[in-house]
Design a protein around this motif. Sequence first.
Motif, PDB file in Angstrom:
ATOM      1  N   LEU A   1       0.868  -1.185   0.000  1.00 55.74           N
ATOM      2  CA  LEU A   1       0.000   0.000   0.000  1.00 55.74           C
ATOM      3  C   LEU A   1       0.900   1.228   0.000  1.00 55.74           C
TER       4      LEU A   1
ATOM      5  N   LYS B   1      -2.313  10.563  -3.161  1.00 55.42           N
ATOM      6  CA  LYS B   1      -2.549   9.321  -3.880  1.00 55.42           C
ATOM      7  C   LYS B   1      -2.470   8.123  -2.946  1.00 55.42           C
ATOM      8  N   ALA B   2      -3.298   7.152  -3.223  1.00 54.97           N
ATOM      9  CA  ALA B   2      -3.196   5.860  -2.533  1.00 54.97           C
ATOM     10  C   ALA B   2      -3.158   4.780  -3.586  1.00 54.97           C
ATOM     11  N   THR B   3      -2.206   3.889  -3.447  1.00 49.68           N
ATOM     12  CA  THR B   3      -2.042   2.843  -4.455  1.00 49.68           C
ATOM     13  C   THR B   3      -1.958   1.492  -3.755  1.00 49.68           C
ATOM     14  N   LEU B   4      -2.618   0.538  -4.335  1.00 48.82           N
ATOM     15  CA  LEU B   4      -2.521  -0.827  -3.819  1.00 48.82           C
ATOM     16  C   LEU B   4      -1.892  -1.686  -4.897  1.00 48.82           C
ATOM     17  N   ALA B   5      -0.884  -2.402  -4.519  1.00 57.71           N
ATOM     18  CA  ALA B   5      -0.183  -3.235  -5.498  1.00 57.71           C
ATOM     19  C   ALA B   5      -0.291  -4.697  -5.070  1.00 57.71           C
ATOM     20  N   LEU B   6      -0.618  -5.516  -6.041  1.00 54.49           N
ATOM     21  CA  LEU B   6      -0.657  -6.957  -5.808  1.00 54.49           C
ATOM     22  C   LEU B   6       0.374  -7.591  -6.717  1.00 54.49           C
TER      23      LEU B   6
ATOM     24  N   ILE C   1      -0.313  -6.256 -10.486  1.00 54.12           N
ATOM     25  CA  ILE C   1      -1.277  -5.213 -10.842  1.00 54.12           C
ATOM     26  C   ILE C   1      -1.251  -4.163  -9.750  1.00 54.12           C
TER      27      ILE C   1
ATOM     28  N   ALA D   1      -3.015  -0.503  -8.707  1.00 55.76           N
ATOM     29  CA  ALA D   1      -4.125   0.414  -9.012  1.00 55.76           C
ATOM     30  C   ALA D   1      -4.081   1.518  -7.976  1.00 55.76           C
ATOM     31  N   GLY D   2      -4.247   2.735  -8.450  1.00 58.79           N
ATOM     32  CA  GLY D   2      -4.198   3.855  -7.532  1.00 58.79           C
ATOM     33  C   GLY D   2      -5.251   4.893  -7.853  1.00 58.79           C
ATOM     34  N   ILE D   3      -5.541   5.664  -6.847  1.00 54.95           N
ATOM     35  CA  ILE D   3      -6.498   6.749  -7.047  1.00 54.95           C
ATOM     36  C   ILE D   3      -5.993   7.949  -6.250  1.00 54.95           C
TER      37      ILE D   3
ATOM     38  N   GLU E   1     -10.440  -3.088  -3.556  1.00 52.19           N
ATOM     39  CA  GLU E   1      -9.238  -2.292  -3.360  1.00 52.19           C
ATOM     40  C   GLU E   1      -9.523  -0.799  -3.541  1.00 52.19           C
TER      41      GLU E   1
ATOM     42  N   ILE F   1      -9.306   2.239  -0.835  1.00 48.96           N
ATOM     43  CA  ILE F   1      -8.443   3.427  -0.945  1.00 48.96           C
ATOM     44  C   ILE F   1      -9.274   4.692  -0.749  1.00 48.96           C
TER      45      ILE F   1
ATOM     46  N   LEU G   1      -8.806   7.578   1.980  1.00 55.62           N
ATOM     47  CA  LEU G   1      -8.558   8.977   1.650  1.00 55.62           C
ATOM     48  C   LEU G   1      -9.580   9.902   2.288  1.00 55.62           C
TER      49      LEU G   1
END
Lengths: 440, 940
Positions: A384, A398-403, A410, A412-414, B8, B12, B16
């Motif tokens: 994370l 930004k927050a990103t989760l990586a698997l 993959i 994905a972030g927002i 996911e 997030i 936030l």
Amino acid sequence: MKRLVVILASFILLISSSFAGAADFFDHRIFEIKLNVPANVSNNTITLADILQEQVIIDLKELYNEMPKKGFDATIDILPSAAITLDFKKGLHFGVSAGVDVFANTGISKDLFRFIAKGNQLNEEFKVSVNGYADVFAFAQVDVGFNLKKFNILVQPALFSSLAHAVTTDSYVMASCGENNAYNLVMKGNMDIYSSIPINEDSFGDSNTMVNNLMNNLGRTMGFDLGGKVSYKLTDFLTLSGSVRIPMVPSHLNTKTSLNYDQQFSFSLDSLMNKKKEGSGEGDSEGSEGQSEETPEETTSEPEVTETQKTSLFTDPVSVQYYINRPMKFAVSAEFRPFSWLMTYYGTLGVGIKHPFAKSREESYFYFDYLIGTKLSLINIISLYLSTERTDEIFKHKATLALNFRLVEIDAGIALESENLKTSFKGSGLGAFVTACIGF
Amino acid sequence: MKKFLCIEVLFIIAVLFSGCGFHPAKPERFGIKTSDEAVYNLAISDKSYELGQFFSIDKFLKDDDNEESESGQSEDEKPKYEIFEYDPERNDNKIQQYLLKMDLQKIPLDLGESLEGTEITTNIDNMGFSKEMEIPVVNKTEEKEVDLNVNKKINAFVTISGTTQAQKQNIQFNFGSSGNGFDSISYESGTMRITKMPEAVGTITGDVILYQGDVPLKRASFVDGVASLSLEEVTIEERGVVLEFTESSGIDFLAIVDEDSVVKSARNLSVGENIPITLHQEIAVGNVSSNTSENSDKVESYTIGNGNLTVAFNLPEEWKNNGVTYEYTMNLYGLREDKILSETNTDCSLDDSEFSEGSKLTAIISDDPDVEGDGGYIKLTNANLDFRKEVTVDGETTIKSITPTITVDVEVSNIKSATIKLHNKIELPETQNSSLPQNVLDNVKSILWDKYGFSISCINTLPRGNPITIECTSDFFNLEEIGPVTLPNTYPAEDVAEPVAVELSNFINETTSETEYRTFIGEEPGQFTSVDVTPIVHINGYDEENRTITMEDLTPGQTYTIDIKVTPVLDWQSMEISTKDRHEDGKMSTGLNLSSIFGSLEETVGEDVADNLKFSRIPIYLFAEAPKLQNDTTNQKVQEFFDSVTFNGVIKAYIGNDDGSPVEPDETKVEYEYLLGNKETGESGDLNFTPGLYLIKNEKNAVTTDIETELHKDQNADQQYADLATLLNSMEDGSLCVSYDISLKTDGLEDDTICITNEQLEQMKQSGSTSISLSALCLIPLEFKVTDDIHMNLLKLIGTNTDSEDFDLLGRKEEPDNSQISEFAKAIRDVSIIYESSKVPFIVVPDGLEDEMSLCIDMDGNRGESEETRMDISGDTLVVRPEEVLKYPLCPSIELLIPQGKLLIPQESIFDAKIYIKIATSGEIIWLSNLKNKKEGGNE
């Protein structure tokens, strides 16, 4: 208490170092194909918090009061890219990547919002300026990395081509009250579009042909810049690096087409009302006749509603030599990993120059970027990322989760975004990205 | 995987937003909150309304005046009145004032003008006449081509005979008789036909080829025994022509060229026999006219004074000195004697030849042995001739024949005499008899003339053989059989195109020291009431009955003009004018009252306007005027006359009907205001002349003379003055009338005749008046007492018809659906209507200190639902709520309040209004869903 913290930290360190090999296994791929699609849309005024409510109220006064001096501003930045990388151990690294960078910005001066919130004065000229520009670049980049003693050096020569550059000049809406209470409304929109192929109204009717032509002309307009990064691993926990992107050969665009919109209205409220009355009185001819006989002579000549407009929006393309570079960038970064794979802190501070070496000095300007972030990870399988940054003039949180399953990863972030730091926390814009990697 | 991704993303977002303390919710309602600080300023109108038409009184007075004129009454029968704008310097508030000038009696002294501007002048002017006659050019040129037919002869030369051989054979041409021959012939087109001799046996078959030397020119096949060789662009030379027959041999053949084959040129051509020339040419010399229109004058016949006929035989340039010779004899018919011309005798004289319409000359060259003469011929000996040439006309090239021509040329430089049939006869003057003008008959006893009669201005370019004479008799002008006077010829000078007119003064009598010309006016013997003139004009050669004129010694192409203009000469020295028995009486209605002034205003804004207004003052003055003369001994007698004469009688003003009768039927109760005479006794009064008052007008035709100041200088002014305000205010019906019964008194004078000289008249003109007159000058200042408050509907005043039942200020025809607008209207806190007025067409002097002229506005039109707002006329602000404006029908009452006191109407009757609107927003929220729902509801 102190003892407890020391014990806990020691425990975490022990666990993390035990799994360091496994973490590295997931983190590192020798061969990788990566697709990355980030998209950012933001403005500096309206926030998500304003909209995501049960009752959405646009408060015109507040809108004006809270708006920055420069007025309303909105930006779109989309940067899809694909890369293939070979990354050997000990810092040896080869990669090629290609992508498109679309950046567009538009702004409306604050005068419009002042008019809405405060009204106007008689005989006051009211002018709303509109500005905007758009850049579309295509690029292809080679990454070569290697270790030199304690330094890791990454060289990134890139070929880039500007597909189009558009900028508004002298675009505004102006209203003024002249003699005889006639209001003059002038709407002017001027945009210079630089491109590698001539553009006219018909071009937009057949976009396929236009895109094909642009692609065929890529080679002729190509420019070159050189990027590079030097990293120095000070300790196992701390890595420092500096990066740079320097334009070498500008991309050049051969034709300029101007889009000119010029419309003028002149009317008076009085004559409009009279016309309406005349129109409604048509059915009653007898009555209106009687009335007209008694109507005293009006000595003031009334301005009529007039309108002028140019027929063609596009001027004929003219041949020019317009040089354009991708932004020049300098940055320094630091990465601190106190608990190996478990937790990482990282930060960057950089400056950029938009349109460096442009003919007109007005086109070039400095901006600064920064990034502060942290990564929480579980042996790099699930990670994370949380960060706050300003990249390419947009503030992002930004927050990103990586698997990551080694063969497939993959991310994905927002992000909450805005051009304005204050409104960025409220989500004046949104950014999102998805990255997919396949490799081994 | 997808599910995992969603989880996911949500995770997030949750992280936030929870960090921001923000709780997102699905938007259900959208609204716009307006600013409570916004004020929108709009300029609506900046208008000037000219309201002068409501206060103008000149219109109805002028109309009355016109009606009288149209009714056929002469100017002298009725007194006239004129209306002027009155703008003296002493007019502090610049109030609109009018001056009504009524002429009660007028004796004109400028009677000379009457003489010149009437029937006499017109009739004498009509004695003039004019006529233009154009003599056409007689010259003629006729050219005709001579048809020699040489082509046919040459084609006959190119005849070949022989026997067919299947090999080339040189051939010889059969030129026929000796003397014929050529070196070469070039053809433009044509055909050579080859057949067997009639007596020959067999049939020629195969082809025949024509060579010039070894060069093949043409080839043709025999079809049915005939081969046609085209000669187009072929040159055949006498020597070296070769024929070859491909198949047949031994058959006698004959080659002949078609007669119509066209020869382009021939070299060294000789024709043994003469080639005849023939000509039959008619030249129309009788039909001469410069204008073919039926309405133009025509030349009937003419005799040539100097003329010549010339004949020319024209060889083409290409043929000259080239082996061509010719001879001819031409017979010329149509002259008195027939003539014979030839190549050596080419011209004959046309002097004294007479022609009339249809006459023609005939030129004949004939090969008929019965005709006198040898005819004509051409002879060709070794001639090199071209028969065709290219001619380019307007860029288009054509090929034409080259052939000789014969030209007959008639040239006439002088016509001995010509008779012209005129389309219109010459309007010669007839006996004129014109009455003297009535005012001359009425006033003048005698006229002493300086010069009188008429002058003649003439242009006469007729030949000297056509003299014009004028005789004239006139008793009035004392002309006893003057004439005949011959008009001079006025030929233009050599360097001038137009002739200059000559003035004749033969018909003017002039007073000298020996002779005095005086005319007495009247019915008695020796006196005149009319002007008589009997002119007799004689134009030599003019036959009025047949409308022809015969003129001599004429130049063809010239225009001959007669233009006679007659102008009366009426220069008088002095006139004796009689003033005896001058008496005028009558009644006159001016139509002037309050209603007539405010008529159009009442029609527009309501009838209570005039009810509450009264005239402040209407001063009227009597004004007797005599012309002003210089203080000179020569004027002494006239001045004494003016000093002795007075007007005497009774003039009184009252309220009457249109026919002048008093409104009050009982004569004893009629209120009279005496301008002249004694009110108590009814006796008549005297009025002396007031010299020196002249009405000066400015560029707008407004009188600027300060009448009151000028007249009050006179000691008798009080007797001549009355204020009619009380009279006019006293009665509602009727209008101002004046009755008069006046005469001119010449007490103490021996003679009632005044002798005015022309010089004295000029002095009078300079001083401004040329008549003895009695006038009433009535000042009408638009200055009124306001007896009660006046409410004037301002909307009506600026032309808005508020009387109709469905009147709505916003022009709506039906109640609109305001539900949607009312939602918007919530956003408006109030609307301020601001007006500024820099010019108001009224000046008010109120009785009460607190009363002021103001605007009274009631948004609900005085229905009592809202309060009336009273505002300053020069500018104020009216604040209205949106619902007041949206109400249907919107028919507010906007009234101009004129308080009790005094009302003055200024000269500049402009109502100037600037209107602005301020819209302040409320800070309320407008819910878009409400708008949408209401719109849908409205649609349903």
